[in-house]
Design an enzyme around this catalytic site. Structure first.
Site, PDB file in Angstrom:
ATOM      1  N   ASN A   1      46.515 -26.994  22.795  1.00 11.28           N
ATOM      2  CA  ASN A   1      47.886 -27.269  23.214  1.00 11.28           C
ATOM      3  C   ASN A   1      48.170 -26.461  24.480  1.00 11.28           C
ATOM      4  O   ASN A   1      47.310 -25.724  24.965  1.00 11.28           O
ATOM      5  CB  ASN A   1      48.895 -27.008  22.092  1.00 11.28           C
ATOM      6  CG  ASN A   1      48.954 -25.541  21.677  1.00 11.28           C
ATOM      7  OD1 ASN A   1      48.592 -24.637  22.427  1.00 11.28           O
ATOM      8  ND2 ASN A   1      49.422 -25.293  20.460  1.00 11.28           N
TER       9      ASN A   1
ATOM     10  N   ASP B   1      47.741 -30.315  14.110  1.00  6.48           N
ATOM     11  CA  ASP B   1      46.636 -30.724  13.231  1.00  6.48           C
ATOM     12  C   ASP B   1      46.725 -32.209  12.896  1.00  6.48           C
ATOM     13  O   ASP B   1      45.700 -32.890  12.750  1.00  6.48           O
ATOM     14  CB  ASP B   1      46.646 -29.901  11.948  1.00  6.48           C
ATOM     15  CG  ASP B   1      46.427 -28.418  12.212  1.00  6.48           C
ATOM     16  OD1 ASP B   1      45.706 -28.090  13.165  1.00  6.48           O
ATOM     17  OD2 ASP B   1      46.989 -27.591  11.461  1.00  6.48           O
TER      18      ASP B   1
ATOM     19  N   GLY C   1      57.063 -29.352   5.852  1.00  7.21           N
ATOM     20  CA  GLY C   1      55.726 -29.038   5.382  1.00  7.21           C
ATOM     21  C   GLY C   1      54.647 -29.474   6.355  1.00  7.21           C
ATOM     22  O   GLY C   1      54.924 -29.971   7.448  1.00  7.21           O
TER      23      GLY C   1
END
Length: 309
Positions: free
Chosen positions: A186, A255, A290
């Site tokens: 990133n 991810d 989450g």
């Protein structure tokens, strides 16, 4: 579907939602807390598996109460856990995560625990299985020597390798990064690896050139709400727009991008389309709280793409 090996970390996420982080010596009440399954390796493996690819996971867990639940979590997504090994007298990795309820941004601490014990010999033990995979996906929450060994293993056996240099470490060998088919940081990781500013797209391009000039094959920089940039050694430069959403929690979004990109690239060979799919998948992930629990299933993803894209 193709078979993908993820060699990396298994963590338990300890997620606290906060209006702001406390100052030193200050105690604040937080509005909510939850426990999730995480680790960059684990998150990427789950994202890939949710989209339908066959996944084998190489990782280490401790001998504590978290270990069995982590293994069971992998198995619930159909992930091969033959090489997820318990380490005696060690804790499973944990990640205390603090999510700002106003901005949806997060701050994360990592306690590696058993992840520190994933070694090159573990790759050797899994050689028979690994030789048959189509892609190896790596991150940096396990020892660098293991990451380098896995890259060499992929090169030796003609297997494509994707390295996500997260969390970034300045001592990462760019020579090894150049052995990978894809290198995907990133913008913050790009800044750490190059020492260059990344506050604008032009600055990101200049920082990217520093790495490309060293011989990278494909550099993809993920930019969160700004999308992603792809540069290739052949001179390709592509900007992929983000999915515009109301973000709730950005934990695990990077991810999600890596996992989705890995799945679609491995099964199609099309980089640009895979990035577009990954941008949508990551965007959907930040609309729920989450990490792994926020990733859509292939059915949910396909339905969204069909009706909105």
């Amino acid at each position: 579907m193709k078979k993908i090996a993820v060699i990396g970390s298994t963590n338990v996420d300890l997620i606290t939602y906060v209006d702001r982080l406390p100052k030193e010596g200050e105690t604040l009440e937080a509005p909510a807390f939850r426990i999730g399954r995480g680790g960059k390796g684990a998150n990427q493996a789950v994202a890939i598996a949710k989209l339908g690819s066959n996944v084998v996971m190489l990782s280490k867990v401790g001998d504590d109460t978290f270990a069995d639940t982590c293994i069971q979590n992998y198995q619930s997504y159909g992930i091969d856990t033959k090489y997820v090994i318990k380490v005696p007298h060690s804790s499973t990795g944990v990640a205390p995560i603090f999510v700002n309820t106003t901005t949806s941004q997060n701050s994360i601490l990592i306690v590696k625990g058993a992840n520190n014990f994933l070694k090159p010999e573990d790759i050797d033990r899994a050689e028979k299985t690994l030789k048959d995979v189509d892609l190896i996906v790596l991150q940096l929450e396990v020892p660098l020597e293991t990451v380098y060994y896995a890259i060499d293993f992929g090169n030796k056996h003609g297997i494509k390798v994707l390295l996500n240099p997260a969390p970034a470490v300045p001592e990462l060998s760019i020579d090894y990064a150049c052995k990978c088919d894809f290198f995907i940081p990133n913008e913050t990781e790009l800044e750490i690896l190059t020492g260059k500013p990344v506050s604008t797209i032009d600055e990101i391009k200049q920082a990217s050139k520093v790495l490309l000039d060293k011989g990278l094959n494909n550099l993809i920089v993920t930019l969160g709400s700004q999308g992603s940039l792809w540069f290739s050694k052949d001179g390709i430069e592509k900007m992929i727009e983000p999915l515009k959403v109301g973000a709730v929690d950005s934990s695990g979004a990077g991810d999600a991008f890596i996992g989705c990109f890995s799945h679609f690239y491995c099964n199609t060979g099309d980089v640009e389309t895979s990035m577009k799919k990954a941008s949508v998948f990551a965007g959907l992930s930040v609309t729920e709280k989450g990490t792994q629990s926020s990733y859509p299933s292939i059915e949910q993803f396909d339905e969204f793409v069909a009706t909105h894209c």
